[in-house]
Design an enzyme around this catalytic site. Structure first.
Site, mmCIF file in Angstrom:
data_model
loop_
_atom_site.group_PDB
_atom_site.id
_atom_site.type_symbol
_atom_site.label_atom_id
_atom_site.label_comp_id
_atom_site.label_asym_id
_atom_site.label_seq_id
_atom_site.Cartn_x
_atom_site.Cartn_y
_atom_site.Cartn_z
ATOM 1 N N TRP A 106 0.845 -1.202 0.000
ATOM 2 C CA TRP A 106 0.000 0.000 0.000
ATOM 3 C C TRP A 106 0.871 1.238 0.000
ATOM 4 C CZ3 TRP A 106 -4.601 -1.141 -1.385
ATOM 5 C CH2 TRP A 106 -5.578 -0.141 -1.411
ATOM 6 N N ASP A 139 -0.128 11.009 -0.577
ATOM 7 C CA ASP A 139 -1.206 12.006 -0.552
ATOM 8 C C ASP A 139 -2.552 11.343 -0.263
ATOM 9 O OD1 ASP A 139 -1.608 10.661 -2.984
ATOM 10 O OD2 ASP A 139 -2.234 12.467 -4.035
ATOM 11 N N GLU A 166 -3.529 8.443 -2.225
ATOM 12 C CA GLU A 166 -2.682 7.267 -1.996
ATOM 13 C C GLU A 166 -1.831 6.920 -3.214
ATOM 14 O OE1 GLU A 166 -6.097 4.543 -0.696
ATOM 15 O OE2 GLU A 166 -4.972 4.837 1.150
ATOM 16 N N GLU A 167 -1.447 7.938 -3.960
ATOM 17 C CA GLU A 167 -0.710 7.680 -5.198
ATOM 18 C C GLU A 167 0.643 8.377 -5.231
ATOM 19 O OE1 GLU A 167 -3.448 9.162 -8.088
ATOM 20 O OE2 GLU A 167 -4.604 7.295 -8.166
ATOM 21 N N GLU A 184 -18.597 6.053 -5.216
ATOM 22 C CA GLU A 184 -17.414 6.917 -5.208
ATOM 23 C C GLU A 184 -17.425 7.849 -6.413
ATOM 24 O OE1 GLU A 184 -13.420 5.333 -6.416
ATOM 25 O OE2 GLU A 184 -12.963 5.746 -4.308
#
Ligand SMILES: *[C@@H]1O[C@H](CO)[C@@H](O)[C@H](O)[C@H]1NC(C)=O
Ligand SMILES: *[C@@H]1O[C@H](CO)[C@@H](O)[C@H](O)[C@H]1NC(C)=O
Ligand SMILES: *[C@@H]1O[C@H](CO)[C@@H](O)[C@H](O)[C@H]1NC(C)=O
Ligand SMILES: *[C@@H]1O[C@H](CO)[C@@H](O)[C@H](O)[C@H]1NC(C)=O
Ligand SMILES: *[C@@H]1O[C@H](CO)[C@@H](O)[C@H](O)[C@H]1NC(C)=O
Ligand SMILES: *[C@@H]1O[C@H](CO)[C@@H](O)[C@H](O)[C@H]1NC(C)=O
Ligand SMILES: *[C@@H]1O[C@H](CO)[C@@H](O)[C@H](O)[C@H]1NC(C)=O
Ligand SMILES: *[C@@H]1O[C@H](CO)[C@@H](O)[C@H](O)[C@H]1NC(C)=O
Length: 632
Positions: free
Chosen positions: A142, A198, A201-202, A441
């Site tokens: 992750w 960030d 999550e990238e 989403e």
């Protein structure tokens, strides 16, 4: 029988009601309770859509595949809880049990050792972005650490603490809640100047959203510490964080991510979401906390929104007039699910504008400068840089009629136009919200169909906060009176945190004072598409459960040296048993090694620092049968 035909009937009623709900006001009146209930459905232990979720843990979405969001994220949870705390403050007493469950759950979660580390001694485990819904560690690969989580959790708990103090419940704040906040603030003070992932999550670097919330958390914690008469380790870093926050400005807009070179424009919902998460209606628009009504926030907002006024990017925005709201996504280069608009961002744009309107009304004036001019000209074409438009006695009460708009009515014209503009973003969300009110989403950029995780907790929470701002309900506890001046020179710095389990709130009294890093390295020739995992008999290594195994990296793999590796922080001094496992490409059975390996994790080195190299490196070679591609 009875209940199922009743629910069909109810669904029919809701659909019928929705079909006639044409105005934004009607839509909000209908959707707001659905959204609040949608949030509660996703929180353990009683949430109807999240069986198995532990008490007080917020599940991101009930979706368990395509995508699997059946986890609890520290960021999403904290933003959701802030909404619930505000609901409590606005008079919804029914949510207090959920908030108390969250408090206990977070006290425990802080002590769960995880791939980012442990609570003791350096707080590193607090940077872990997500956990399994039963509160156990998630070992999968992750983007970690994510350093906004501790700041956002502290902010939610600080807000709740103020309300408890108002009720006279000082002991609960001092004994139970402050120790949780103190750990998180220690983390912020120690690591604000370190890279992390960030909010999407990238991107590994520095993120505006993270820095802005870190700053708020330090100021608000310092205020709470003063109120309850305690010290705040980490709070002294606030001026340095404030200085750093200003450095995201590139002359035209706030760049979402700095300290990274990823080829992106930096135009990103990150910055708009940052401003609304630190919103304080009493703040001055020039506050360097960068409120929604700050000139640079307004300029960034315009650049961001206009980027999505592009029919080639989002077909559903094709032909929409430049005065109207459009569907908004994360950033123009997004490729996740092929890049689509998100509900929480489209709703967030409305919230951003309602916030700015609230601040102008509160101050009774609007100042336009060269930075914000283009934003204001969209609302009021004769706006001029250098002008301050003030609320007149008349405009305070009477809405001017259209044909008599004079210069003195500019203030009200801008306020009305901004409100109408905000409503037009809600109308976009309305258009793409299914009749049962479910918020996913994303929604498809070409067809508008809901997409990706369904019933996303954050989508629902963002609807509620947006609806509250539109109704004139603002977070009660002002924090920006504690905002200082921006130092003339920014400095790179860090304050060592003080970490301790929040035992009074229910955390276990974790005694392991230290972990040791072990670098597992194995030579294993693999075919393209085959992966290697590490599994063993401790929770660090997934307790023999492959679903929680440690994925190895092939970043250094060459044909000369077929190296796979992973570094794991493990409990110092423990004796473990482990094997490597091959995961095949087409669902063929996993292949285990034919040996059981053992290893003694080194005792911790008391002089080690947060970034010390691993104390032990294995030199293993795959032992056992190899795999063959399934050619699927
Ligand atoms: C640390 O702070 C300094 C001073 O603000 C800044 O120049 C630098 O980019 C920061 N680095 C990180 C990773 O936050
Ligand atoms: C519109 O979007 C397309 C597709 O992403 C992009 O190639 C193009 O440059 C954009 N146009 C403008 C004016 O930004
Ligand atoms: C709500 O509507 C959407 C879109 O029609 C559908 O996919 C979803 O299953 C519905 N949810 C419920 C709880 O009925
Ligand atoms: C936690 O453990 C430490 C060390 O074993 C002990 O000194 C302390 O009293 C314990 N605290 C609580 C609240 O039980
Ligand atoms: C992988 O390669 C990088 C760059 O050469 C090196 O710094 C690092 O130590 C290597 N890691 C392992 C586990 O071999
Ligand atoms: C794991 O295996 C080792 C080696 O057999 C053993 O000494 C240790 O007690 C085991 N640990 C657990 C938690 O079962
Ligand atoms: C390794 O240990 C596990 C757990 O005790 C056991 O299930 C497995 O059979 C062992 N494998 C070998 C090759 O001994
Ligand atoms: C792994 O491969 C490297 C490079 O060929 C070699 O130096 C090392 O001895 C190998 N390790 C084992 C355990 O075979």
């Amino acid at each position: 029988m009875v209940s199922s035909s009743l629910s069909v009937l109810l669904a029919g009623l809701v659909a019928a009601k929705h079909a006639t709900a044409t105005s934004v006001s009607d839509f909000i009146a209908q959707e707001q309770p659905i959204a609040l209930q949608g949030v509660l459905n996703n929180i353990g232990p009683d949430g109807s859509l999240v069986p198995g979720a532990a008490s007080g843990l917020v599940v991101a979405s009930p979706s368990q595949d395509n995508p699997n969001y059946y986890y609890t994220w520290t960021r999403d949870s904290a933003l959701t809880l802030r909404m619930l705390v505000d609901e409590l403050i606005f008079g919804n007493k029914g949510v207090q049990t959920t908030i108390d469950n969250y408090v206990t759950a977070q006290a425990v979660l802080q002590t769960v050792s995880n791939p980012s580390g442990t609570l003791l001694p350096y707080g590193l485990g607090l940077g872990e972005p997500k956990f399994n819904v039963d509160g156990t560690r998630f070992n999968g690969a992750w983007g970690r650490p994510q350093r906004d989580g501790p700041a956002l959790r502290a902010i939610a708990l600080i807000e709740y603490s103020h309300w408890l103090l108002d009720q006279g419940d000082t002991d609960k704040v001092v004994d139970d809640i402050w120790p949780i906040i103190s750990n998180d603030i220690s983390y912020v003070g120690q690591y604000w100047n370190s890279s992390g992932y960030d909010l999407w999550e990238e991107v590994y670097g520095s993120s505006f959203f993270t820095t802005q919330n870190q700053y708020k958390s330090l100021v608000a914690a310092s205020q709470l510490a003063d109120t309850i008469g305690t010290t705040c380790t980490g709070c002294d870093e606030a001026p340095n964080v404030l200085c750093f926050l200003q450095s995201y400005w590139n002359g035209d807009y706030f760049t979402a991510n700095i300290n990274v070179d990823n080829g992106r424009s930096g135009i990103d919902a990150n910055t708009m979401l940052g401003s609304i998460s630190v919103f304080d209606v009493e703040a001055d628009c020039t506050s360097p906390s960068l409120q929604p009504c700050h000139s640079r926030s307004l300029a960034s907002f315009k650049v961001f929104v206009d980027t999505f006024r592009n029919g080639s990017l989002y077909a559903i925005n094709d032909g929409i007039a430049s005065s109207e709201g459009v569907a908004l996504g994360r950033y123009p280069e997004d490729v996740y699910y092929n890049g689509n608009p998100w509900y929480l961002i489209t709703q967030g744009a409305a919230e951003f504008l309602y916030d700015a309107v609230a601040q102008w009304n509160h101050q009774g004036s609007i100042s336009v400068d060269t930075t914000s001019l283009a934003f204001f000209q969209d609302l009021y074409p004769s706006a001029q840089a250098g002008q301050t438009y003030t609320k007149t006695a008349a405009t305070k009460k009477v809405k001017p009629s259209k044909c008599t708009v004079a210069a003195t009515d500019a203030f009200q014209t801008i306020v009305d136009a901004a409100t109408t503009y905000a409503d037009s973003f809600v109308a976009v969300a309305q258009k793409y919200t299914p009749s049962n009110g479910s918020l996913s989403e994303q929604f498809n950029k070409a067809t508008g169909e809901p997409l990706s995780a369904y019933d996303l907790t954050w989508s629902f929470a963002s609807f509620v906060t947006m609806a509250r701002r539109r109704a004139g309900d603002y977070p009660k506890y002002s924090w920006t009176s504690g905002v200082g001046n921006v130092p003339a020179t920014c400095v790179a710095s860090s304050t060592d945190g003080v970490y301790a389990a929040a035992t009074a709130a229910g955390a276990p009294n974790v005694t392991a004072t230290c972990t040791s890093g072990v670098l597992f390295v194995v030579n294993a020739s693999t075919y393209y598409g085959e992966n290697i995992y590490l599994v063993g008999n401790t929770t660090d290594l997934g307790a023999w459960d492959l679903a929680n195994a440690q994925p190895l990296s092939a970043n250094n793999y060459t044909s000369d040296r077929p190296e796979w590796y992973v570094e794991v922080q493990m409990t110092a001094g423990e004796y473990v048993s482990y094997v490597y496992v091959r995961e095949e490409d087409c669902g063929q059975a996993n292949i285990y090694e034919t040996v059981n390996r053992t290893l003694l994790v080194p005792a911790c080195d008391s002089s080690a620092t947060a970034n010390s190299p691993p104390l032990l490196t294995t030199n293993d070679a795959w032992t056992g049968p190899v795999g063959t591609s399934g050619d699927c």
